[in-house]
Design an enzyme around this catalytic site. Structure first.
Site, short mmCIF file in Angstrom:
data_model
loop_
_atom_site.label_atom_id
_atom_site.label_comp_id
_atom_site.label_asym_id
_atom_site.label_seq_id
_atom_site.Cartn_x
_atom_site.Cartn_y
_atom_site.Cartn_z
N ASP A 143 -132.35 -2.79 -56.25
CA ASP A 143 -133.24 -3.41 -56.92
C ASP A 143 -134.59 -3.20 -56.69
OD1 ASP A 143 -134.27 -5.24 -58.63
OD2 ASP A 143 -133.78 -6.93 -57.53
N ASP B 273 -138.18 -0.89 -63.69
CA ASP B 273 -137.40 -1.73 -63.25
C ASP B 273 -135.85 -1.50 -63.13
OD1 ASP B 273 -136.38 -4.10 -61.48
OD2 ASP B 273 -136.09 -5.23 -63.45
#
Length: 486
Positions: A165, A366
């Site tokens: 992440d 992201d």
């Protein structure tokens, strides 16, 4: 003076002119068309969709017996579908993915709003809220649990699946004794069996770096919580993490004794953000550059995550400036200035891609968000340009968060307008057709994989990043994208 005499009769001259026109003008038009359109192989994409993913539920013992090759600082990346047990259809899996996607984006916007409001309160002289009242989105339940890798924890190292992440900082893993743990693919990590596990005291600088921290008799306590009610709470400690053949000592990690959520078998999360507690930051020199490549989940292949010297951006990378938002130090902001469709820039004010002095807005890269999200004005302009370039394709009803879909059943290939990101330094990143027009079922429904955001933050999602090696170079403040370098 004698009049100039044509050496070629008029009729033949007309024919010669026509031939010259076809030879010189037509290729230029064709080249322009090739630059403005991509060919999408519909049949090949649907064949991938109809193939069920290979489930990779392997344990430490299986890995040892299979003699899995190891590399310094290089890890294999697996997508979520490779870990799911059960015969779920592609259509079911992608709809569930989009639900996670929506929760993720809402949570990121809530996190940004909360962080910015806290900054305003501190500027106005109000004290920082104490205790476990904050919400830190680092999140598997918010959609970031899409790509996984295996990392050794402790001494001796015990392999665990970790979610990757780039939108969070804290590294954590489920730990014994487990007051409340969710099911995972590997045995829960037992810190008492590790010679390198060291608790952190409450007053230590590392503990003070946590957004949400507290103390008990065992020392520093952390909490990460998610918008859907999932969470991880436990001791904050230092531990050795092993990446391939490289052991990294004294990494600050959360040792979760109380955890809740549906995390697809992963034992924890590897925070790859830009904050002070993220894994790249803790690596120091070796973490100043890292890279990853995410593959299409329907392809059946895997990508890699690399640190250290091997992670230098490969030749052919398209670079853009890495921006720092002082109000949101976790995220990797890029200097997007425009979007093109069919080779033409979409008419938009540059301000829709910038963050202001309060930290609102901007564009981030992201790994945990699937679909690229744009402010409403930018999305609608880009979508309308794409629709204008696909009038020859039959439309289909919208699905989930997608409002621009097509019925391509019966087609082998189709031509679709190119879509590109353009950056401050003048370079452009033209996406492959499969990175923005994606199958929604096995019958031939395809949708444009962009959507509007409910907040000010725009996000370049992992579908648009697929098959690019994304290099994050914090030392040179650059982000690189290299096609087909997985």
């Amino acid at each position: 003076m004698e009049a100039f005499q044509l050496a070629v009769p008029f009729k033949e001259l007309v024919l010669l002119s026509l031939v010259c026109f076809l030879l010189f003008v037509t290729p230029a038009v064709s080249a322009e068309k090739r630059a403005a359109y991509h060919s999408l192989n519909v049949a090949a994409r649907l064949q991938e969709v109809r193939s069920q993913p290979v489930h990779l539920q392997h344990t430490n013992e299986q890995e040892e017996n299979q003699n899995v090759p190891r590399h310094p600082w290089k890890l294999q990346i697996l997508h979520r579908d490779a870990l799911i047990v059960g015969n779920l259809t592609y259509q079911h899996r992608i709809i569930e993915r989009l639900k996670r996607e929506s929760r993720r984006v809402k949570a990121l916007n809530r996190r940004m709003e909360k962080k910015l409001n806290k900054g305003k309160e501190m500027m106005n002289g109000k004290s920082k809220t104490e205790g476990f009242s904050g919400v830190v989105i680092s999140g598997m339940a918010e959609g970031s649990g899409e790509y996984f890798t295996r990392i050794g924890v402790g001494t001796p190292a015990r392999e665990q699946y970790f979610v990757l992440d780039t939108g969070s900082d804290v590294v954590w893993v489920q730990c014994q004794p487990c007051n409340d743990c969710y099911d995972q693919a590997d045995p829960v990590f037992d810190p008492s069996s590790s010679a390198s596990f060291t608790s952190i005291s409450c007053g230590s600088p590392v503990c003070n770096e946590l957004d949400v921290a507290d103390c008990n008799s065992r020392g520093c306590v952390y909490q990460v919580a998610y918008g859907d009610g999932s969470y991880s709470i436990g001791s904050f400690a230092t531990e050795t993490l092993t990446f391939g053949t490289t052991a990294v000592q004294n990494v600050g990690i959360g040792c979760g004794h109380d955890n809740k959520g549906l995390f697809v078998g992963a034992g924890g999360l590897l925070g790859l953000g830009a904050g002070r507690l993220s894994f790249p930051t803790q690596l120091g020199t070796y973490g100043k550059v890292f890279s990853y490549c995410l593959v299409d989940r329907a392809s059946g292949s895997s990508g890699t995550l690399e640190f250290g010297p091997a992670s230098e951006p490969p030749a052919g990378s398209v670079f853009t400036q890495l921006l720092r938002n002082p109000q949101m130090d976790t995220f990797y902001y890029v200097s997007l200035t425009a979007i093109s469709v069919g080779g033409l820039l979409v008419s938009l004010p540059q301000s829709v891609f910038e963050f202001d002095e309060t930290g609102q807005g901007g564009v981030i890269v992201d790994s945990g968000t699937s679909v690229t999200r744009l402010q409403k004005e930018a999305y609608e302009a880009m979508r309308d340009a794409f629709v204008a370039g696909t009038t020859d394709l039959p439309r289909a009803p919208g699905i989930a968060i997608f409002d621009t879909c097509y019925d391509l059943s019966g087609h082998q290939t189709v031509s679709v307008p190119t879509v590109g990101f353009h950056f401050l330094n003048g370079v452009g990143l033209i996406l492959p057709a499969g990175n923005y027009l994606i199958p929604m079922d096995s019958k031939g429904t395809f949708c444009l994989a962009f959507a509007p955001t409910s907040g000010d933050l725009s996000i370049i999602g992992n579908i648009q990043q697929q098959h690019f090696r994304v290099s994050i170079d914090s030392e040179s403040s650059l982000v690189g994208f290299a096609p087909n370098q997985c």
